[in-house]
Motif scaffolding. Sequence first.
Motif, PDB file in Angstrom:
ATOM      1  N   ASP A  62      -4.811   9.477  -4.438  1.00 50.33           N
ATOM      2  CA  ASP A  62      -4.106   9.102  -3.885  1.00 50.33           C
ATOM      3  C   ASP A  62      -2.987   8.548  -4.802  1.00 50.33           C
ATOM      4  O   ASP A  62      -1.886   8.918  -5.717  1.00 50.33           O
ATOM      5  CB  ASP A  62      -4.625   7.397  -3.635  1.00 50.33           C
ATOM      6  N   LYS A  97      -0.048   5.827  -4.671  1.00 54.48           N
ATOM      7  CA  LYS A  97      -0.138   3.570  -2.946  1.00 54.48           C
ATOM      8  C   LYS A  97       1.061   3.531  -3.095  1.00 54.48           C
ATOM      9  O   LYS A  97       1.156   3.009  -2.608  1.00 54.48           O
ATOM     10  CB  LYS A  97      -0.898   2.967  -4.944  1.00 54.48           C
ATOM     11  N   GLY A  99      -1.737   0.506   1.603  1.00 54.73           N
ATOM     12  CA  GLY A  99      -3.076   1.056   1.653  1.00 54.73           C
ATOM     13  C   GLY A  99      -2.714   2.946   1.463  1.00 54.73           C
ATOM     14  O   GLY A  99      -4.307   3.161   0.656  1.00 54.73           O
ATOM     15  N   TYR A 126     -16.874   4.345  -5.257  1.00 56.74           N
ATOM     16  CA  TYR A 126     -15.925   5.177  -5.321  1.00 56.74           C
ATOM     17  C   TYR A 126     -15.446   4.535  -6.668  1.00 56.74           C
ATOM     18  O   TYR A 126     -15.215   3.509  -6.904  1.00 56.74           O
ATOM     19  CB  TYR A 126     -14.820   4.817  -4.492  1.00 56.74           C
ATOM     20  N   ASN A 134     -14.399   1.198  -5.362  1.00 53.40           N
ATOM     21  CA  ASN A 134     -15.090   0.693  -3.900  1.00 53.40           C
ATOM     22  C   ASN A 134     -15.931   1.272  -3.847  1.00 53.40           C
ATOM     23  O   ASN A 134     -16.335   1.654  -3.853  1.00 53.40           O
ATOM     24  CB  ASN A 134     -14.001   1.096  -3.358  1.00 53.40           C
ATOM     25  N   ARG A 139     -17.369   1.478  -0.735  1.00 50.85           N
ATOM     26  CA  ARG A 139     -16.574   2.770   0.505  1.00 50.85           C
ATOM     27  C   ARG A 139     -15.705   4.258   0.447  1.00 50.85           C
ATOM     28  O   ARG A 139     -15.623   4.353  -1.314  1.00 50.85           O
ATOM     29  CB  ARG A 139     -15.713   1.766   1.266  1.00 50.85           C
ATOM     30  N   GLY A 181     -12.773   6.366  -0.066  1.00 50.60           N
ATOM     31  CA  GLY A 181     -11.269   5.691   0.483  1.00 50.60           C
ATOM     32  C   GLY A 181     -10.485   6.347   1.835  1.00 50.60           C
ATOM     33  O   GLY A 181     -10.751   7.488   2.310  1.00 50.60           O
ATOM     34  N   ASP A 182      -9.020   5.633   1.456  1.00 50.32           N
ATOM     35  CA  ASP A 182      -8.590   6.117   3.054  1.00 50.32           C
ATOM     36  C   ASP A 182      -6.993   5.957   2.555  1.00 50.32           C
ATOM     37  O   ASP A 182      -7.044   4.716   1.447  1.00 50.32           O
ATOM     38  CB  ASP A 182      -8.409   5.026   3.740  1.00 50.32           C
TER      39      ASP A 182
HETATM   40  N1  GLY Z   1      -6.900   4.592  -1.359  1.00 45.56           N
HETATM   41  C1  GLY Z   1      -6.745   3.119  -1.858  1.00 45.56           C
HETATM   42  C2  GLY Z   1      -8.401   3.021  -1.209  1.00 45.56           C
HETATM   43  O1  GLY Z   1      -8.647   3.379  -0.275  1.00 45.56           O
HETATM   44  O2  GLY Z   1      -8.900   1.718  -1.433  1.00 45.56           O
END
Ligand code: GLY
Length: 437
Positions: A217, A219, A231, A274, A290, A292, A294-295
């Motif tokens: 990612d 950030k 995010g 994650y 996390n 779930r 990631g986004d």
């Molecule tokens: N890309 C970071 C997250 O989904 O927490």
Amino acid sequence: MKILVVGGGGREHTLVWKLKKSPLVKEIYCAPGNGGISEIAEIVNISSEDLKGILNFCQEKKIDLVVVGPELPLSLGITDLLEENNIKVFGPNKKASLLEASKVFAKEFMKKYEIPTADFETFDKESIKNAKDYALSLLEKDGFCVIKADGLCFGKGSFVINEKEEAFRIIEDLMVRETLGKAGEKIVIEKCLFGYEASLISITDGEKFLSFLPSQDHKRLLDNDEGPNTGGMGAYSPLPFLTEDLLKKAKEKIFERLLFGLKEEKIEYCGVIYAGVMINKEEIFVLEFNVRFGDPETQVILPLLKSDLLENILLAKDKKLKEGLEFFDKSCLCVVLASKGYPYQYEKGKKIELPREIDEEKNLLFHSGTEKKNNEFYTKGGRVLSVCGIGKDLKEAKDNAYSLIENIYFEGMHFRKDIGKKGIEYYEKKNKTSSTL
Ligand code: GLY
Ligand code: AMP
């Protein structure tokens, strides 16, 4: 099957897109969805935190499976509520979600089960002086320390600090002035780590885990990793610097120990896990868990997944996951287009100009925060679009993503120009070294 995806961002658009490739899907709904998702699923006007609303909808429509995207409904107990009502859900329960919803819980869990992570101490309102002393000791030793609010903060609760005054101010902001509310009632202070960050995401049934391709990612808001944390402004997959040896370490020291710990604690877990990690030479440390997808990591890992996602979710629900996730031998890179002002207060309601056609061999376009009115798309979120490029290598994926952006416009549109830069430089350096050997 009738499926409901909960959430309304780029991750959920990608989830719906990938799930729909399965021949098992008959009907697919998304709550609350967004403009882009409305093109491929039936949008349900229920917020992802309205657990009762979601339960009623599932009962009314006789939904066979709910796939939960974001962390908030998971930490509020959506899985527990739906399962109590015999509705199948993919996503961990409230207790398991503490791995993300409480940094104190996650760090103590990691310490107990010897999952490599930065040295740390935890503090509450009764121990503010000790928190300052510990921060000072790290600053004197390393020049840096990291302060983290315990609760969910959507990327805004971790601070990398190199000055005593700032450290003390943040400790007081969190625990005295309560700038992040209840999330900052407790804090973690930890040693600052350096290296490459990576997102290691797996699907698990609690017994076994299968990993998706690693991704990274970006950030920070601005190029060269400057500006405030967001995010996520972009991502790419796979990663050039993750050796087989490091992946083996991640498997044994992170995911296997995590599953062992969950069993010891009698915590059921079925969903995605994650690990956000820092890689320093041959060592790997967990920065965060996390619970779930990631986004924007999902926007790059699911296009590279050859296997049927739904089939694997159903296997996980039956505790029958088996080896053999398959991937395309390609790269995928995603650039997030954000609204003016993001990650603070941002503009909304700007009309979006989009290309008429997209060649799915080269590009995918997922909507992160849009709405559709009178056949036109308008901005609605801080992150608006996730523009993906696919290519035989990272360089081609990057070129494809940025070429598509040339055909997209909305007023105030902001994006990073350097997504994937470090990865491409790493490949180029490696190629140069091997050609001179
Ligand atoms: N890309 C970071 C997250 O989904 O927490
Ligand atoms: P987290 O909220 O734990 O995901 O952290 C957000 C971001 O802060 C991470 O993606 C890292 O860039 C940075 N970070 C968190 N913990 C550390 C650490 N111990 N050392 C260095 N950077 C960190």
